[in-house]
Design a protein around this motif. Structure first.
Motif, PDB file in Angstrom:
ATOM      1  N   VAL A   3      22.004  27.832  64.833  1.00 55.67           N
ATOM      2  CA  VAL A   3      20.841  28.441  64.240  1.00 55.67           C
ATOM      3  C   VAL A   3      20.774  27.785  62.914  1.00 55.67           C
ATOM      4  CG1 VAL A   3      20.232  30.712  63.207  1.00 55.67           C
ATOM      5  CG2 VAL A   3      21.307  30.636  65.532  1.00 55.67           C
ATOM      6  N   ARG A   4      19.674  27.372  62.515  1.00 48.68           N
ATOM      7  CA  ARG A   4      18.968  26.834  61.240  1.00 48.68           C
ATOM      8  C   ARG A   4      18.456  27.797  60.306  1.00 48.68           C
ATOM      9  NH1 ARG A   4      18.884  20.950  61.307  1.00 48.68           N
ATOM     10  NH2 ARG A   4      20.177  20.247  63.151  1.00 48.68           N
ATOM     11  N   LEU A   5      18.768  27.724  59.006  1.00 48.10           N
ATOM     12  CA  LEU A   5      18.058  28.513  58.069  1.00 48.10           C
ATOM     13  C   LEU A   5      16.647  27.965  57.717  1.00 48.10           C
ATOM     14  CD1 LEU A   5      20.747  28.640  55.644  1.00 48.10           C
ATOM     15  CD2 LEU A   5      20.146  30.612  56.680  1.00 48.10           C
ATOM     16  N   SER A   6      15.578  28.843  58.074  1.00 46.37           N
ATOM     17  CA  SER A   6      14.138  28.511  57.716  1.00 46.37           C
ATOM     18  C   SER A   6      13.848  28.351  56.196  1.00 46.37           C
ATOM     19  CB  SER A   6      13.200  29.351  58.306  1.00 46.37           C
ATOM     20  OG  SER A   6      13.386  30.586  57.903  1.00 46.37           O
ATOM     21  N   GLU A   7      13.011  27.664  55.801  1.00 45.62           N
ATOM     22  CA  GLU A   7      12.750  27.176  54.294  1.00 45.62           C
ATOM     23  C   GLU A   7      11.784  28.126  53.666  1.00 45.62           C
ATOM     24  OE1 GLU A   7      12.527  22.875  54.026  1.00 45.62           O
ATOM     25  OE2 GLU A   7      14.008  22.738  55.618  1.00 45.62           O
ATOM     26  N   GLN A   8      11.968  28.946  52.837  1.00 39.52           N
ATOM     27  CA  GLN A   8      10.989  29.984  52.416  1.00 39.52           C
ATOM     28  C   GLN A   8      11.481  30.067  50.628  1.00 39.52           C
ATOM     29  OE1 GLN A   8       8.482  31.304  51.270  1.00 39.52           O
ATOM     30  NE2 GLN A   8       8.000  32.226  53.284  1.00 39.52           N
TER      31      GLN A   8
ATOM     32  N   GLU B  28      18.539  35.640  60.933  1.00 40.00           N
ATOM     33  CA  GLU B  28      19.283  34.365  61.088  1.00 40.00           C
ATOM     34  C   GLU B  28      20.890  34.382  60.926  1.00 40.00           C
ATOM     35  OE1 GLU B  28      17.112  31.898  58.113  1.00 40.00           O
ATOM     36  OE2 GLU B  28      15.590  31.392  59.366  1.00 40.00           O
ATOM     37  N   GLN B  29      21.237  35.012  59.963  1.00 38.84           N
ATOM     38  CA  GLN B  29      22.803  35.306  59.886  1.00 38.84           C
ATOM     39  C   GLN B  29      23.211  36.059  61.027  1.00 38.84           C
ATOM     40  OE1 GLN B  29      20.421  35.595  57.289  1.00 38.84           O
ATOM     41  NE2 GLN B  29      21.264  33.660  56.157  1.00 38.84           N
TER      42      GLN B  29
ATOM     43  N   TYR C  56      28.023  40.676  59.530  1.00 33.12           N
ATOM     44  CA  TYR C  56      26.993  40.532  60.400  1.00 33.12           C
ATOM     45  C   TYR C  56      27.359  40.622  61.944  1.00 33.12           C
ATOM     46  CZ  TYR C  56      24.547  38.693  56.344  1.00 33.12           C
ATOM     47  OH  TYR C  56      23.932  38.520  55.089  1.00 33.12           O
TER      48      TYR C  56
ATOM     49  N   SER D  46       7.343  30.532  57.059  1.00 34.80           N
ATOM     50  CA  SER D  46       8.452  29.706  57.308  1.00 34.80           C
ATOM     51  C   SER D  46       8.382  29.534  58.578  1.00 34.80           C
ATOM     52  CB  SER D  46       9.800  30.115  56.578  1.00 34.80           C
ATOM     53  OG  SER D  46      10.317  31.193  57.148  1.00 34.80           O
ATOM     54  N   GLU D  47       9.164  28.373  59.180  1.00 41.13           N
ATOM     55  CA  GLU D  47       9.175  27.962  60.637  1.00 41.13           C
ATOM     56  C   GLU D  47      10.686  28.298  61.035  1.00 41.13           C
ATOM     57  OE1 GLU D  47       7.480  23.983  60.764  1.00 41.13           O
ATOM     58  OE2 GLU D  47       6.183  24.689  59.064  1.00 41.13           O
ATOM     59  N   GLN D  48      10.682  29.287  62.166  1.00 43.61           N
ATOM     60  CA  GLN D  48      11.825  29.407  62.673  1.00 43.61           C
ATOM     61  C   GLN D  48      11.655  29.771  64.078  1.00 43.61           C
ATOM     62  OE1 GLN D  48      14.817  29.580  63.976  1.00 43.61           O
ATOM     63  NE2 GLN D  48      15.763  30.187  61.764  1.00 43.61           N
TER      64      GLN D  48
ATOM     65  N   LEU E  44      13.535  30.278  66.520  1.00 42.03           N
ATOM     66  CA  LEU E  44      14.471  31.464  67.475  1.00 42.03           C
ATOM     67  C   LEU E  44      13.816  32.572  66.981  1.00 42.03           C
ATOM     68  CD1 LEU E  44      17.822  29.922  66.360  1.00 42.03           C
ATOM     69  CD2 LEU E  44      16.689  29.778  68.203  1.00 42.03           C
ATOM     70  N   LEU E  45      12.792  32.963  65.989  1.00 45.10           N
ATOM     71  CA  LEU E  45      12.288  34.115  66.012  1.00 45.10           C
ATOM     72  C   LEU E  45      10.830  34.207  66.149  1.00 45.10           C
ATOM     73  CD1 LEU E  45      14.430  35.457  62.716  1.00 45.10           C
ATOM     74  CD2 LEU E  45      14.837  36.086  64.946  1.00 45.10           C
TER      75      LEU E  45
ATOM     76  N   GLU F 287       7.855  38.372  54.484  1.00 46.21           N
ATOM     77  CA  GLU F 287       6.603  37.452  54.326  1.00 46.21           C
ATOM     78  C   GLU F 287       5.404  38.075  54.458  1.00 46.21           C
ATOM     79  OE1 GLU F 287       7.285  34.279  56.889  1.00 46.21           O
ATOM     80  OE2 GLU F 287       8.700  33.076  55.565  1.00 46.21           O
TER      81      GLU F 287
ATOM     82  N   THR G 245       4.468  26.731  56.525  1.00 46.83           N
ATOM     83  CA  THR G 245       4.819  25.883  55.366  1.00 46.83           C
ATOM     84  C   THR G 245       4.245  24.506  55.487  1.00 46.83           C
ATOM     85  OG1 THR G 245       6.881  25.803  56.602  1.00 46.83           O
ATOM     86  CG2 THR G 245       6.820  27.109  54.801  1.00 46.83           C
TER      87      THR G 245
END
Lengths: 271, 271
Positions: A128-133, A146-147, B92, B131-133, B135-136, B146, B167
Motif C-alpha cells: 500500500v502506497r501513501l497518496s500525495e496530498q 491507507e494505514q 490500526y 490525491s491518487e490512491q 486502492l480506495l 479532501e 493532483t
C-alpha cells in the motif's frame, strides 16, 4: 479508564459527529508517565497546527487543561485525544461557529515485546502506497484508511512494523512510526510535505540531535539510499526508538547513534 | 426520524468505533420515495464491493433487510447508511472476525433550489486536488477530508457545486456529484480508477444511455476537453441531474442530451 467527551465522562458519541461521517478530525496518541503527558508541548503544537489547517473552532486552553487533568487520573498509560469538527447535518459544508469536540480515551501502557527495543525489528514491505496530498501532509488526521490497509498486509510476530512508500516510490515512514537513517554520520528522515505524519518523537529527536551537534537532514529518501544506510531506526511517541534490522534483502546492525537516541527517547518517556 | 445502529434505535455510537478512529468505513446516501430506496441494487452493489475491498465482515442480507425496513418508515427523504469495521482497541490492526457495524440515519427530502435543475448551475473552481490512491478509488469511504476542504472553499449561492481536479490536473468530479460531458454526441465521464467516487447515478445514467444507443466513454478528461464540451452536467443519487452553465471562463447552454438524462433521473427518483 473512563473516557471523556468535552470534559464529561462518556463512552458514546453523537451519530452526527463529523469525525465519524468524514474523518473530519485530528488525533494525538500521548504516553503518560506518572500522571504527566510526555512531550505535551509538541503534541499540543501539532494539534493546534492541524486545527488551524482544517479551520477548527477549538479552545486550546480548555483542551490543554482537560488533557492534563485526564493524564493525572490515568497515571501511567496511553492517552488518545481525538478532536472532531463536532456535529453537522448532511453534506460536507460545515458551520465554522460549531465548537470542535474533544474526546479523551485512556488505555494501559503499551505492551510491546521488550526485544523490539533491545535487539531491533524487521520491517514488512507494505505494498500500500501513501497518496500525495500536500494539504493534509504531516497532520495526524482521522483519514487513516491507507494505514488500516497497510497494517492488514501482515500478521504474526516476524514483523513489528511495516514500511510505507509514497505513490512515487519514495521511502516515507512506518505504518505507525517515523523512520530515520544514519548515513556517514548524518541523521536523515523523510520530507513529509506531500504525505506522512510528522511525528512528535521525530520532531524531538531531530531537535535533540541538532542540539548535540549531529548533522540532520529532512529530505526525499529513495529505496537505494535506505539500502545503503549505516543505521536505520523507527520511532514514535509511545515506544520511543526501535532499531531496524532488516527490510527486504537489506540488513543492518544496531548502530551507536540509534542507541544514543533510543536512550534519549527512553529518558523522556520515563521522566 | 430516529437512527438505527445494528437494527436498534440509537442516537449514539461507541467511542471505540473504527469509523471515528480512522474513517474505517463506507457510506451510501440513498433517496427514498414512497418508502422505497431509489436505485437500491446499485447502492448495495457498490457497498458490497467496498466491503470486499476493505475486507469487512458484513452480512449483506441483514443489512439489506434493515435498509428496506428503515426506508419504509422514512417514507420520503434521504437515507444515509454508514458501515464501519466496528470497535477495536488502540492501533490500526483489526480483528477480521469483528462484525461490521450498520448505522442508518434519515433526513427530510433534500431542499435544493428548483432553479438548479431547471436553469442549471455554475461550478466553483476548487483548488483542493484529489490525491491518487487506486486502492480506495471509486469507493464511498469515510475518508472525506479532501471533500470537506473543497466544500469550504466557497459559500453563498453563486455556486451550487465545485469542480475537483486530481493532483495531475485531470477533471474528475464535483465535491458531491459526478460530472458528465457531451462531445460530438458522445457522453463522457471521468475514469475513476485513481481517485473519485463512482456514483450510483453515474452508473445508472451510463447504463441507460448505452441502452438507448448513445455512445459513452469512461476516460481521462482534461480541462481543455471540458472547455470544448457541447454540454456539461453533474449528477448524484439525491438531486438527479443539474445542467452546468459555467466553470471559470467557460460557458455552456443546457443541451438536449442533458435534458433527456435529467428527465430519466427524475423519473427514477419519483418512481
Amino acid at each position: 479508564m473512563e473516557s471523556w467527551v468535552d470534559g464529561q465522562p462518556a463512552d458514546v458519541l453523537s451519530l452526527k459527529d463529523r469525525g465519524l461521517a468524514y474523518g473530519d478530525g485530528l488525533f494525538e496518541t500521548i504516553a503518560v508517565h506518572g500522571g504527566t503527558p510526555v512531550l505535551l508541548e509538541r503534541h499540543l503544537q501539532r494539534l493546534e497546527a492541524g486545527c488551524r489547517r482544517l479551520a477548527f473552532n477549538v479552545d486550546m486552553r480548555v483542551l490543554s487543561a482537560e488533557l492534563i487533568a485526564y493524564a493525572q487520573n490515568l497515571d501511567n498509560g496511553v492517552l488518545k485525544l481525538i478532536v472532531t469538527r463536532g456535529d453537522s447535518l448532511r453534506g460536507y459544508a460545515a458551520d465554522p461557529s460549531t465548537p470542535a469536540r474533544r474526546i479523551l480515551q485512556g488505555s494501559p501502557p503499551a505492551a510491546y515485546p521488550a526485544i523490539h527495543a533491545k535487539q531491533g525489528v524487521r520491517l514488512f514491505p507494505c505494498t500500500v502506497r501513501l497518496s500525495e496530498q500536500p494539504l493534509l501532509a504531516g497532520l495526524k488526521h482521522l483519514n487513516r484508511l491507507e494505514q488500516v490497509l497497510a497494517r492488514a498486509e501482515w500478521s504474526g510476530i516476524e514483523y513489528a512494523e511495516g514500511l510505507m512508500l509514497d505513490t512515487s516510490g519514495r521511502v516515507i515512514e512506518g505504518v505507525f512510526s517515523n523512520l530515520f537513517l544514519v548515513h556517514d554520520g548524518v541523521l536523515l528522515t523523510a520530507d513529509l510535505s506531500r504525505c506522512g505524519v510528522a511525528g512528535v518523537m521525530r520532531a524531538e529527536l531531530l531537535f535533540q540531535a541538532k542540539s548535540q551537534g549531529i548533522a540532520t537532514q529532512i529530505t526525499d529518501i529513495s529505496l537505494e539510499q535506505l539500502h545503503q544506510a549505516d543505521e536505520v531506526f523507527v520511532c514514535n511517541s509511545v515506544y520511543g526508538v526501535w532499531p531496524v534490522l532488516g527490510y527486504g534483502s537489506a540488513r543492518w546492525s544496531v548502530g551507536p547513534l540509534t542507541r544514543k537516541l533510543q536512550t534519549l527517547a527512553r529518558t523522556l518517556l520515563d521522566a
